[in-house]
Design an enzyme around this catalytic site. Structure first.
Site, PDB file in Angstrom:
ATOM      1  N   GLU A   1       0.813  -1.223   0.000  1.00  0.00           N
ATOM      2  CA  GLU A   1       0.000   0.000   0.000  1.00  0.00           C
ATOM      3  C   GLU A   1       0.845   1.271   0.000  1.00  0.00           C
ATOM      4  O   GLU A   1       0.331   2.354  -0.256  1.00  0.00           O
ATOM      5  CB  GLU A   1      -0.972  -0.017   1.190  1.00  0.00           C
ATOM      6  CG  GLU A   1      -0.329  -0.154   2.553  1.00  0.00           C
ATOM      7  CD  GLU A   1      -0.040   1.179   3.213  1.00  0.00           C
ATOM      8  OE1 GLU A   1      -0.721   2.148   2.877  1.00  0.00           O
ATOM      9  OE2 GLU A   1       0.869   1.238   4.045  1.00  0.00           O
TER      10      GLU A   1
ATOM     11  N   TYR B   1      -9.910  -2.787   9.649  1.00  0.00           N
ATOM     12  CA  TYR B   1      -9.030  -1.816  10.293  1.00  0.00           C
ATOM     13  C   TYR B   1      -8.576  -2.293  11.671  1.00  0.00           C
ATOM     14  O   TYR B   1      -7.408  -2.148  12.035  1.00  0.00           O
ATOM     15  CB  TYR B   1      -9.719  -0.459  10.388  1.00  0.00           C
ATOM     16  CG  TYR B   1     -10.154   0.059   9.043  1.00  0.00           C
ATOM     17  CD1 TYR B   1      -9.206   0.408   8.083  1.00  0.00           C
ATOM     18  CD2 TYR B   1     -11.499   0.159   8.706  1.00  0.00           C
ATOM     19  CE1 TYR B   1      -9.591   0.864   6.833  1.00  0.00           C
ATOM     20  CE2 TYR B   1     -11.895   0.615   7.460  1.00  0.00           C
ATOM     21  CZ  TYR B   1     -10.944   0.956   6.526  1.00  0.00           C
ATOM     22  OH  TYR B   1     -11.328   1.390   5.280  1.00  0.00           O
TER      23      TYR B   1
ATOM     24  N   ALA C   1      -8.387  -5.408  12.535  1.00  0.00           N
ATOM     25  CA  ALA C   1      -7.481  -6.526  12.237  1.00  0.00           C
ATOM     26  C   ALA C   1      -6.063  -6.011  12.043  1.00  0.00           C
ATOM     27  O   ALA C   1      -5.083  -6.586  12.550  1.00  0.00           O
ATOM     28  CB  ALA C   1      -7.962  -7.270  10.994  1.00  0.00           C
TER      29      ALA C   1
ATOM     30  N   GLN D   1      -4.650  -3.504  13.325  1.00  0.00           N
ATOM     31  CA  GLN D   1      -4.040  -3.033  14.562  1.00  0.00           C
ATOM     32  C   GLN D   1      -3.747  -4.162  15.550  1.00  0.00           C
ATOM     33  O   GLN D   1      -3.068  -3.940  16.557  1.00  0.00           O
ATOM     34  CB  GLN D   1      -4.948  -1.997  15.234  1.00  0.00           C
ATOM     35  CG  GLN D   1      -5.331  -0.825  14.352  1.00  0.00           C
ATOM     36  CD  GLN D   1      -4.153  -0.048  13.829  1.00  0.00           C
ATOM     37  OE1 GLN D   1      -3.118   0.009  14.479  1.00  0.00           O
ATOM     38  NE2 GLN D   1      -4.283   0.543  12.658  1.00  0.00           N
TER      39      GLN D   1
ATOM     40  N   HIS E   1      -3.289  -2.684   3.002  1.00  0.00           N
ATOM     41  CA  HIS E   1      -2.676  -2.178   4.235  1.00  0.00           C
ATOM     42  C   HIS E   1      -2.326  -3.337   5.162  1.00  0.00           C
ATOM     43  O   HIS E   1      -1.202  -3.421   5.689  1.00  0.00           O
ATOM     44  CB  HIS E   1      -3.669  -1.231   4.909  1.00  0.00           C
ATOM     45  CG  HIS E   1      -3.041  -0.219   5.804  1.00  0.00           C
ATOM     46  ND1 HIS E   1      -2.703  -0.483   7.104  1.00  0.00           N
ATOM     47  CD2 HIS E   1      -2.702   1.087   5.594  1.00  0.00           C
ATOM     48  CE1 HIS E   1      -2.195   0.601   7.664  1.00  0.00           C
ATOM     49  NE2 HIS E   1      -2.174   1.568   6.771  1.00  0.00           N
TER      50      HIS E   1
END
Length: 351
Positions: A23, A294, A296, A298, A319
């Site tokens: 990304e 999102y 996941a 972190q 990402h």
């Protein structure tokens, strides 16, 4: 605790990273800084944020680098605005009292997420204050860290608190977040989060600061029409912490709380913000996944530090996959990512 012995996976030769991989954003740098400190492994990254409209280091990235340098006594080359190359050689992680100011609306949470995992294994307790943006697009808001991320890493054995002292919206910034961290007494426990459990609550808050309260009410009305059962409230911060607007939805389940957010901006209607948050909520609620993509993203780093763990996510993102690749360069772990049946969630496992 000697983190460099606990996490060392290879001789401390310099790891070479390409910031244009995957990304191509700032997460490559942030993950590298965290794991460099924890493993004692130096790294050099080129092409920093090569796929962004403004490549190179911005203020929030520089603040993350400077924060990592201060808490680990690192030597750094290339820490300048706009730089696309950085070399980072860490020392020992040191607890203490720290204050970092981004100076813009750059994200406080992204700076915190760079240094908090390192301070979990420092030689003493720490307090950290970061000032800048707390609610801005393209970064997790503080609400997400406090109500979604923090309880899950606490399950893994992390003792820390996070407090929002003042909201900071784009473009003015001016927010402040404070953290307190007690070093872990031992290794992190594995987190297995493959089911979210029974739904317990749907709570939404329309936050306005220097913006008419009717904007938040319209956002909440649209959200409520598309996602039945939402309990919505307006929170007016007055003029001192604005101008700014955010719509924050907590989806509370037995094993996990997801926090989804939309941000008001010039030229975008309140109804559009409500629809965007509603669509994200429905995507999550209609799946069988434990977490959204999102959250996941972190959780995979602390899972890797524990050496074991699993989760189901709504989808994989570039990402997330890029983050996994960087983690595997620093730690003796591998990840398995697979779709569990047609239309089913993605299962991510630490091997």
């Amino acid at each position: 605790m000697n983190t460099q012995l606990q996490f060392q996976s290879q001789p401390a030769t310099c790891i070479e990273l390409d910031g244009a991989q995957g990304e191509g954003g700032g997460q490559i740098l942030r993950t590298a800084l965290t794991l460099s400190m924890l493993t004692g492994t130096p790294f050099q990254i080129d092409n920093i944020r090569a796929k962004r409209s403004k490549p190179g280091l911005l203020r929030q990235h520089l603040t993350a680098v400077q924060a990592a340098k201060e808490i680990s006594g690192a030597t750094v080359e290339g820490a300048e605005a706009g730089s696309q190359t950085l070399r980072f050689t860490p020392g020992a992680i040191r607890g203490g009292d720290y204050r970092f100011a981004i100076g813009t609306a750059g994200s406080c949470t992204l700076v915190l997420q760079t240094i908090l995992p390192a301070l979990w294994f420092a030689d003493a307790p720490s307090t950290v204050s970061v000032s800048g943006g707390t609610h801005n697009r393209a970064a997790p808001p503080v609400d997400f860290l406090i109500r979604a991320w923090l309880p899950l890493v606490a399950r893994m054995g992390v003792t820390q608190t996070l407090a929002l002292k003042r909201h900071g919206f784009y473009p003015a910034g001016g927010g402040e977040v404070q953290a307190t961290i007690t070093p872990c007494a031992g290794p992190l426990r594995a987190l297995h989060l493959t089911e979210r459990g029974a739904q317990q609550a749907l709570r939404a808050e329309g936050i306005v600061a220097g913006v008419r309260g009717g904007v938040a009410r319209r956002e909440l009305d649209m959200l409520g029409r598309l996602v039945p059962g939402v309990d919505g409230t307006v929170r007016d911060l007055g003029n001192a912490e604005g101008p700014g607007n955010a719509l924050v939805l907590d989806i509370v389940h037995e094993h996990v709380t997801e926090v989804l957010t939309g941000f008001g901006e010039r030229g975008v209607t309140a109804e559009t913000i409500g629809k965007d948050v509603a669509h994200a909520a429905l995507r999550y609620l209609q799946s069988a996944a434990a977490v959204d993509e999102y959250l996941a993203d972190q959780l995979v780093l602390p899972m890797a530090l524990a050496g074991a763990g699993s989760l189901t996510a709504v989808a994989t993102s570039s990402h997330l996959l890029t983050n996994l690749s960087v983690i595997e360069k620093f730690l003796p772990v591998a990840f398995d990512v697979e779709t569990v049946g047609p239309g089913a969630p993605v299962l991510v496992r630490v091997l």
